[in-house]
Design an enzyme around this catalytic site. Structure first.
Site, mmCIF file in Angstrom:
data_model
loop_
_atom_site.group_PDB
_atom_site.id
_atom_site.type_symbol
_atom_site.label_atom_id
_atom_site.label_comp_id
_atom_site.label_asym_id
_atom_site.label_seq_id
_atom_site.Cartn_x
_atom_site.Cartn_y
_atom_site.Cartn_z
ATOM 1 N N SER A 215 39.287 45.737 45.963
ATOM 2 C CA SER A 215 39.090 44.486 46.693
ATOM 3 C C SER A 215 37.626 44.081 46.770
ATOM 4 C CB SER A 215 39.715 44.616 48.078
ATOM 5 O OG SER A 215 39.921 43.373 48.670
ATOM 6 N N ASP B 211 28.979 40.952 35.602
ATOM 7 C CA ASP B 211 28.966 39.679 34.877
ATOM 8 C C ASP B 211 27.558 39.115 34.738
ATOM 9 O OD1 ASP B 211 31.659 39.743 34.474
ATOM 10 O OD2 ASP B 211 32.144 38.020 35.739
ATOM 11 N N LYS C 179 42.763 45.318 42.976
ATOM 12 C CA LYS C 179 43.292 44.447 44.031
ATOM 13 C C LYS C 179 42.480 43.153 44.031
ATOM 14 C CE LYS C 179 44.258 43.878 48.854
ATOM 15 N NZ LYS C 179 43.523 42.595 48.839
#
Length: 452
Positions: free
Chosen positions: A305, A316, A330
Site C-alpha cells: 500500500s 519512476d 495492494k
C-alpha cells in the site's frame, strides 16, 4: 461526498448525499429501466427484511439484533473485496489511534511470554522509562488484576487510557527478591514508526526504517534525516537506505509527504475512482532534504500500500534504486466513512497509479535489484506449522480487485533476519553505497525518468 483517503490506504470523514438529476431527453424505455432497477433493489431489501425477521422469530436461541445487522453489513462489504469491511465503534477508535500514531499510555514495547506481559523495551522519556521499568521485566498484575488469562491486546488496552490517569503495575524482575510495584501516570505516547542509525564500516551511511505511515511519520522522517546529516559530515555521507520491508502501509497523505521529502518536483501518485472526474494527482511541492544523496529503498513481500506508493514514485523518478523482492501488490485506496455512534465502514473507492501510470494492484513493485532473503530451515518449519510457508501477495487474496492494466503476480518472501549481519538485502545495500560492489541498476539512470 468529501473523501480523505487513508490507509491501506484508509480514511477520514465522508457523507453520502442522494441527488435526483433531471436528464433531458430521457426516453420512456430509459425511465422504465431505471424504475425497474429501483423496484428490483427494493425487492432485494424486502428479502433481507424477511430473512432478518425469520431469524429473530425462529432461531433456536434469541439472537442479538445489533450483531445480526453488523454481520449483514460486514458480509455485504467483504463480498466486494478483501479490504472493504465494517468497523464497530471500538475497532474504529483503535484504527484512529493507529493512524494518529499517538495515544495515552505508558511507553513500553511488550510481548507475551508464558501468559505474562514481557517488557521488550521502555521508550525513552515516557512514564515507563522514568519509573525505571526495564527490558525483561514481567508484568504480572495491572491495578491488582492478574494478567494471566488476558490476551496481549487486552493487556495493552488496560495499560492505555486517558492522559494523567494512574495505573499500578506489579512486576517480576530477575534477581529481585520480591515483586516490584510501580505507580505510573499515563502520558501522551507517540508510536515509534521511524528508527534510524548510522551504518557501514565507516558509519557513513544513513539507515532509516519506516514501520508504518501515520500522521507522525513524515515529520519524524525529517528529524531522522536532520540527525543523520548532523552526525555524518556531508563530504563523508555516502547516501541513505530507506527500509520499507514488512511495512503494511497507512495514510495516503503520509506516503505523499514521505515521498516529497526525497523529491524536488513531479507527480508522486494518482488515484482513480469509478468516474473519471474523481481522478486526483498528488505532486511534490517541497524539496529534497537529502540534497541529492544516493538512495536505496528496501522492499519485500510484506511491503504494501503506502510503502508501494513511496517505492514506486522514487523508482519512476529514478531518484532511488529499489532492492529486495517484489512487494505485496495492494494498489487500492480505502475511505473510512463514519456512521455516527455505530462505528464506520472501510470502503474501497479508488485504485492508485505510480507517476508513469503503473497499476500496482495484485502485481506489486518489481525491484531494480532482486535479492531474495534466505529463511533458515527452523524458521521455515515454524512458518509452515502456522500455514504461512508460502509467500502471499494481494493476488492470492480471495475476491481481490483485479488489475485493470498489468499482468498479476504472486507474492514474495517477507522474512527479515533479526541481526543486521545476517540481513543479505541490507548488507548488499551497504556494499553498493560503500562502493564495494557495483550493479548496473545503481545509481539509476535519469535518462529515461518520468517527465517532471
Amino acid at each position: 461526498m468529501r473523501r480523505t483517503p487513508l490507509f491501506f490506504l484508509g480514511a477520514a470523514a465522508g457523507a453520502v448525499l442522494a441527488v435526483v438529476v433531471s436528464q433531458p431527453g430521457l426516453t420512456q424505455f430509459g425511465a422504465f429501466a431505471k424504475s425497474a432497477a429501483t423496484t428490483d433493489t427494493y425487492r432485494q431489501l424486502n428479502l433481507f427484511g424477511d430473512v432478518f425477521e425469520r431469524i429473530r422469530s425462529d432461531y433456536v436461541e434469541k439472537p442479538d439484533d445489533a450483531k445480526l445487522v453488523e454481520a449483514a453489513i460486514n458480509g455485504m462489504l467483504t463480498s466486494l473485496d478483501p479490504h472493504s469491511s465494517y468497523m464497530d465503534a471500538k475497532s474504529f477508535r483503535d484504527m484512529q489511534v493507529q493512524t494518529r500514531g499517538e495515544f495515552g499510555g505508558l511507553g513500553i514495547e511488550v510481548s507475551m511470554e508464558d501468559g505474562l506481559v514481557k517488557v521488550v523495551a521502555p521508550i525513552d522519556d515516557t512514564p515507563a522509562a522514568r519509573a525505571g521499568i526495564q527490558a525483561g521485566d514481567l508484568i504480572t498484575h495491572l491495578d491488582n488484576e492478574a494478567v494471566q488469562g488476558l490476551t496481549l491486546q487486552q493487556a495493552v488496552e488496560k495499560m492505555r487510557g486517558p492522559i494523567n490517569t494512574p495505573i499500578v503495575l506489579r512486576i517480576s524482575r530477575k534477581g529481585a527478591e520480591k515483586p516490584i510495584e510501580a505507580k505510573l501516570v499515563r502520558d501522551l505516547i507517540r508510536i515509534r514508526v521511524v528508527r534510524w542509525r548510522e551504518e557501514g564500516a565507516d558509519q557513513d551511511i544513513g539507515y532509516i526504517r519506516l514501520s508504518s505511515f501515520t500522521e507522525q511519520t513524515a515529520e519524524t522522517l525529517k528529524r531522522a534525516i536532520e540527525d543523520l546529516t548532523k552526525k555524518i559530515p556531508a563530504d563523508k555521507l555516502k547516501g541513505f537506505i530507506v527500509d520499507l520491508r514488512n511495512n503494511p502501509g497507512g495514510l495516503l497523505d503520509a506516503a505523499v509527504d514521505v515521498t516529497d521529502t526525497f523529491l524536488d518536483r513531479g507527480e508522486i501518485v494518482s488515484t482513480r475512482g469509478r468516474n473519471s472526474e474523481e481522478t486526483q494527482r498528488r505532486n511534490a511541492r517541497g524539496g529534497d532534504l537529502t540534497k541529492g544523496k544516493p538512495i536505496i529503498v528496501l522492499i519485500n513481500g510484506g511491503s504494501a500500500s503506502a510503502s508501494e506508493i513511496v517505492a514506486g514514485a522514487l523508482q519512476d523518478h529514478k531518484r532511488a534504486a529499489v532492492l529486495g523482492s517484489r512487494s505485496f501488490g495492494k494498489g487500492s485506496v480505502q475511505t473510512i466513512i463514519p456512521l455516527g455512534q455505530n462505528g464506520a465502514i472501510r470502503l474501497t473507492t479508488a485504485r492508485y497509479y505510480t507517476p508513469s501510470g503503473r497499476s500496482i494492484q495484485a502485481k506489486g513493485i518489481e525491484p531494480d535489484i532482486e535479492m531474495i532473503q534466505d529463511m533458515p530451515d527452523e524458521q521455515k518449519a515454524k512458518a509452515a506449522a502456522v500455514g504461512a510457508g508460502e509467500p502471499r501477495g494481494e493476488s492470492s487474496l480471495r475476491g481481490h480487485l483485479k488489475n485493470d492494466k498489468e499482468e498479476e503476480k504472486t507474492g514474495s518472501p517477507a522474512y527479515v533476519p533479526a541481526e543486521a549481519k545476517d540481513d543479505k538485502q541490507l548488507q548488499m545495500a551497504i556494499d553498493l553505497l560503500s562502493g564495494k560492489i557495483t550493479n548496473a541498476a545503481f545509481p539509476p539512470s535519469t535518462k529515461a525518468g518520468v517527465p517532471n
